[in-house]
Design a protein around this motif. Sequence first.
Motif, PDB file in Angstrom:
ATOM      1  N   THR A 140      -8.589  16.262  -8.736  1.00 40.45           N
ATOM      2  CA  THR A 140      -8.082  15.422  -9.824  1.00 40.45           C
ATOM      3  C   THR A 140      -6.965  16.106 -10.605  1.00 40.45           C
ATOM      4  O   THR A 140      -6.346  15.481 -11.457  1.00 40.45           O
ATOM      5  CB  THR A 140      -9.222  15.048 -10.797  1.00 40.45           C
ATOM      6  OG1 THR A 140      -9.811  16.249 -11.312  1.00 40.45           O
ATOM      7  CG2 THR A 140     -10.283  14.204 -10.109  1.00 40.45           C
ATOM      8  N   ALA A 141      -6.713  17.374 -10.318  1.00 43.48           N
ATOM      9  CA  ALA A 141      -5.688  18.130 -11.057  1.00 43.48           C
ATOM     10  C   ALA A 141      -4.286  17.695 -10.633  1.00 43.48           C
ATOM     11  O   ALA A 141      -3.991  17.571  -9.452  1.00 43.48           O
ATOM     12  CB  ALA A 141      -5.862  19.624 -10.816  1.00 43.48           C
ATOM     13  N   GLN A 142      -3.444  17.482 -11.635  1.00 42.72           N
ATOM     14  CA  GLN A 142      -2.038  17.151 -11.383  1.00 42.72           C
ATOM     15  C   GLN A 142      -1.219  18.433 -11.285  1.00 42.72           C
ATOM     16  O   GLN A 142      -1.415  19.357 -12.063  1.00 42.72           O
ATOM     17  CB  GLN A 142      -1.463  16.316 -12.524  1.00 42.72           C
ATOM     18  CG  GLN A 142      -1.993  14.930 -12.624  1.00 42.72           C
ATOM     19  CD  GLN A 142      -1.292  14.164 -13.741  1.00 42.72           C
ATOM     20  OE1 GLN A 142      -0.156  14.450 -14.102  1.00 42.72           O
ATOM     21  NE2 GLN A 142      -1.986  13.188 -14.298  1.00 42.72           N
ATOM     22  N   HIS A 143      -0.312  18.439 -10.344  1.00 39.95           N
ATOM     23  CA  HIS A 143       0.618  19.554 -10.179  1.00 39.95           C
ATOM     24  C   HIS A 143       2.025  18.999 -10.364  1.00 39.95           C
ATOM     25  O   HIS A 143       2.522  18.280  -9.500  1.00 39.95           O
ATOM     26  CB  HIS A 143       0.476  20.176  -8.787  1.00 39.95           C
ATOM     27  CG  HIS A 143      -0.912  20.646  -8.483  1.00 39.95           C
ATOM     28  ND1 HIS A 143      -1.388  21.867  -8.880  1.00 39.95           N
ATOM     29  CD2 HIS A 143      -1.942  20.030  -7.846  1.00 39.95           C
ATOM     30  CE1 HIS A 143      -2.641  22.001  -8.483  1.00 39.95           C
ATOM     31  NE2 HIS A 143      -3.006  20.903  -7.859  1.00 39.95           N
ATOM     32  N   PRO A 144       2.689  19.311 -11.488  1.00 32.49           N
ATOM     33  CA  PRO A 144       4.050  18.809 -11.717  1.00 32.49           C
ATOM     34  C   PRO A 144       5.096  19.708 -11.053  1.00 32.49           C
ATOM     35  O   PRO A 144       4.977  20.936 -11.081  1.00 32.49           O
ATOM     36  CB  PRO A 144       4.180  18.842 -13.237  1.00 32.49           C
ATOM     37  CG  PRO A 144       3.260  19.937 -13.670  1.00 32.49           C
ATOM     38  CD  PRO A 144       2.144  19.984 -12.661  1.00 32.49           C
ATOM     39  N   PHE A 145       6.093  19.075 -10.441  1.00 30.44           N
ATOM     40  CA  PHE A 145       7.179  19.794  -9.781  1.00 30.44           C
ATOM     41  C   PHE A 145       8.509  19.127 -10.113  1.00 30.44           C
ATOM     42  O   PHE A 145       8.570  17.904 -10.236  1.00 30.44           O
ATOM     43  CB  PHE A 145       7.035  19.730  -8.250  1.00 30.44           C
ATOM     44  CG  PHE A 145       5.791  20.364  -7.709  1.00 30.44           C
ATOM     45  CD1 PHE A 145       5.712  21.721  -7.506  1.00 30.44           C
ATOM     46  CD2 PHE A 145       4.694  19.584  -7.377  1.00 30.44           C
ATOM     47  CE1 PHE A 145       4.567  22.307  -6.985  1.00 30.44           C
ATOM     48  CE2 PHE A 145       3.537  20.149  -6.859  1.00 30.44           C
ATOM     49  CZ  PHE A 145       3.480  21.518  -6.666  1.00 30.44           C
ATOM     50  N   THR A 146       9.557  19.927 -10.180  1.00 30.38           N
ATOM     51  CA  THR A 146      10.896  19.350 -10.138  1.00 30.38           C
ATOM     52  C   THR A 146      11.124  18.957  -8.677  1.00 30.38           C
ATOM     53  O   THR A 146      10.366  19.370  -7.786  1.00 30.38           O
ATOM     54  CB  THR A 146      11.967  20.366 -10.570  1.00 30.38           C
ATOM     55  OG1 THR A 146      11.972  21.446  -9.623  1.00 30.38           O
ATOM     56  CG2 THR A 146      11.727  20.882 -11.989  1.00 30.38           C
ATOM     57  N   HIS A 147      12.153  18.210  -8.394  1.00 30.08           N
ATOM     58  CA  HIS A 147      12.410  17.813  -7.005  1.00 30.08           C
ATOM     59  C   HIS A 147      12.621  19.020  -6.091  1.00 30.08           C
ATOM     60  O   HIS A 147      12.002  19.087  -5.016  1.00 30.08           O
ATOM     61  CB  HIS A 147      13.583  16.826  -6.938  1.00 30.08           C
ATOM     62  CG  HIS A 147      13.231  15.484  -7.480  1.00 30.08           C
ATOM     63  ND1 HIS A 147      13.204  14.353  -6.712  1.00 30.08           N
ATOM     64  CD2 HIS A 147      12.864  15.084  -8.734  1.00 30.08           C
ATOM     65  CE1 HIS A 147      12.853  13.314  -7.456  1.00 30.08           C
ATOM     66  NE2 HIS A 147      12.640  13.735  -8.688  1.00 30.08           N
ATOM     67  N   PRO A 148      13.450  20.011  -6.485  1.00 28.07           N
ATOM     68  CA  PRO A 148      13.604  21.188  -5.611  1.00 28.07           C
ATOM     69  C   PRO A 148      12.288  21.942  -5.408  1.00 28.07           C
ATOM     70  O   PRO A 148      12.000  22.412  -4.310  1.00 28.07           O
ATOM     71  CB  PRO A 148      14.643  22.056  -6.334  1.00 28.07           C
ATOM     72  CG  PRO A 148      15.410  21.107  -7.191  1.00 28.07           C
ATOM     73  CD  PRO A 148      14.410  20.058  -7.606  1.00 28.07           C
TER      74      PRO A 148
END
Length: 133
Positions: free
Chosen positions: A103-111
Amino acid sequence: MSKRGDAKKARRKKRQSAARVPAVIMDQLAAIPDGIVADLAEFDERITARGWTFDEEESNDDYAVWFFEPSGAEVADGLPVTSLWLDAAEDGAIVRVVLVGTTAQHPFTHPQLFAHLDAIEAYRDGSPVPDFG
């Protein structure tokens, strides 16, 4: 124009006509600046070429959602498939990923996303969560 240029133009036209993001979603995004919509179409093209599927049921005015079907599993908790989405409120600048069975979200920029995409796609329910550090 050269044959090579004509061929490139024809391939681009074919890719654009086969866009996975439905026209209705693209129409809803019309209020967003053109550059962002173009980025969304390019993102969709790159991600679907790797086997991700645009999720028409979960996508709406606020979110564009894709899932990675090969990761699918019957899970006791969390999502049954690895998913990622773009939030219209963030102009799609951040890609949020939730791995199958978590359920954990991992945020990333596109690169960052594309740098970690092999590990994200290889992840299966019950495996150790990759270190995205």
